[in-house]
Design a protein around this motif. Sequence first.
Motif, mmCIF file in Angstrom:
data_model
loop_
_atom_site.group_PDB
_atom_site.id
_atom_site.type_symbol
_atom_site.label_atom_id
_atom_site.label_comp_id
_atom_site.label_asym_id
_atom_site.label_seq_id
_atom_site.Cartn_x
_atom_site.Cartn_y
_atom_site.Cartn_z
ATOM 1 N N GLN A 1 0.846 -1.198 0.000
ATOM 2 C CA GLN A 1 0.000 0.000 0.000
ATOM 3 C C GLN A 1 0.884 1.251 0.000
ATOM 4 O OE1 GLN A 1 -2.849 -0.781 3.223
ATOM 5 N NE2 GLN A 1 -4.135 -1.856 1.768
ATOM 6 N N ASP A 2 0.726 2.166 0.975
ATOM 7 C CA ASP A 2 1.550 3.384 0.956
ATOM 8 C C ASP A 2 2.812 3.256 1.804
ATOM 9 O OD1 ASP A 2 0.590 3.524 3.547
ATOM 10 O OD2 ASP A 2 -0.608 5.324 3.225
ATOM 11 N N TYR A 3 3.094 2.075 2.297
ATOM 12 C CA TYR A 3 4.320 1.726 3.025
ATOM 13 C C TYR A 3 4.395 2.342 4.430
ATOM 14 C CZ TYR A 3 9.109 -0.110 3.330
ATOM 15 O OH TYR A 3 10.242 -0.827 3.686
ATOM 16 N N LEU A 4 3.317 2.928 4.904
ATOM 17 C CA LEU A 4 3.328 3.428 6.281
ATOM 18 C C LEU A 4 3.183 2.270 7.262
ATOM 19 C CD1 LEU A 4 1.194 6.688 5.972
ATOM 20 C CD2 LEU A 4 3.676 6.487 6.294
ATOM 21 N N ALA B 1 -0.983 3.008 -8.390
ATOM 22 C CA ALA B 1 -0.067 4.083 -8.789
ATOM 23 C C ALA B 1 -0.080 5.207 -7.756
ATOM 24 C CB ALA B 1 -0.472 4.615 -10.156
ATOM 25 N N GLU B 2 -1.223 5.466 -7.157
ATOM 26 C CA GLU B 2 -1.324 6.514 -6.134
ATOM 27 C C GLU B 2 -0.463 6.168 -4.923
ATOM 28 O OE1 GLU B 2 -4.724 8.691 -3.340
ATOM 29 O OE2 GLU B 2 -5.314 7.273 -4.908
ATOM 30 N N ASN B 3 -0.530 4.913 -4.497
ATOM 31 C CA ASN B 3 0.289 4.491 -3.361
ATOM 32 C C ASN B 3 1.781 4.621 -3.671
ATOM 33 O OD1 ASN B 3 -1.770 3.848 -1.564
ATOM 34 N ND2 ASN B 3 -1.910 1.720 -2.255
ATOM 35 N N VAL B 4 2.173 4.181 -4.858
ATOM 36 C CA VAL B 4 3.585 4.222 -5.233
ATOM 37 C C VAL B 4 4.081 5.663 -5.315
ATOM 38 C CG1 VAL B 4 5.240 3.698 -7.076
ATOM 39 C CG2 VAL B 4 3.555 1.981 -6.361
#
Length: 295
Positions: free
Chosen positions: A82-85, A107-110
């Motif tokens: 996901q967003d890596y948080l 693509a949004e997460n990356v």
Amino acid sequence: MNFVRVLTSLLSRLRRVDSIETRAVYLQEAMGRIEARQTENARTLREAEFRVFSQWGEDGIIQFLVRHVPIADKTFVEFGVQDYLESSTRFLVVKDHWSGLVIDGSAENVEKIRHSEIYWRHRLRAECAFITRDNINDVIRSAGFAGDIGLLSVDIDGNDYWVWQAVDVVKPRIVIAEYNARFGAERAVSVPYDAQFVRGRAHYSMIYYGASLAALTELGETKGYALVGCNSAGNNAFFVRKDVLPAILPRVSAREAYVPACFREARDPSGQLSFLSTEDEQKLLETLPLVDLRS
């Protein structure tokens, strides 16, 4: 003029929120370093568990494993971040300065990862790809990763068994693989391979995904890995490559390592939590197609 004042006020608030989020991340990291020191003498995976950026206790388990498993190349590959948080490898990056590749289908997460502080501070690469067993090796290879690496984390809520089976471009010393505890401790089963599998579309319940612990354990054996345990939440299994397996990490069977899931995920057709019992979840799964990997 009023518009300028409103815009200036809004930007000021956004800056403060960003500062608060950044400080919260720093605080998480600091607390994690304290936890890591306090668990340095842990003798089992369960004793080592603690959470910093992982969903459950994986951060502590990983610290325990890399303390005992000889790692020649401190690199990792993790997909489904996901967003890596919230992830299994983030603490390795910020505490131990590992480098690695993270992959997500959004693509949004990356883009969010690529514009975050961790990306320019550390040797991290983020790629956007919807992972299948046919493209996983090319995605990893094209990002510059191959051969002996430290760790692979497989968590895509669907084709996990089939994708791990396909991975051969890297030979991780540690593998973390999500299992679906609702399939029980004995059966070696997985959802059928579907290159377009998306958990939320596969079944409204959100519990139809992945593979059983026994299936992943038997797959690991064929790939040269020993199961060394599971987290206490009952969703992640930990494997170590047999040629680097230390004495402190005895291999265990799926039956010995199995932990039932201790969290709720089941949804009703409207998307609300259904609070099904374990027995009811298992009955529901029996109505859906599964692949018996021993037949």
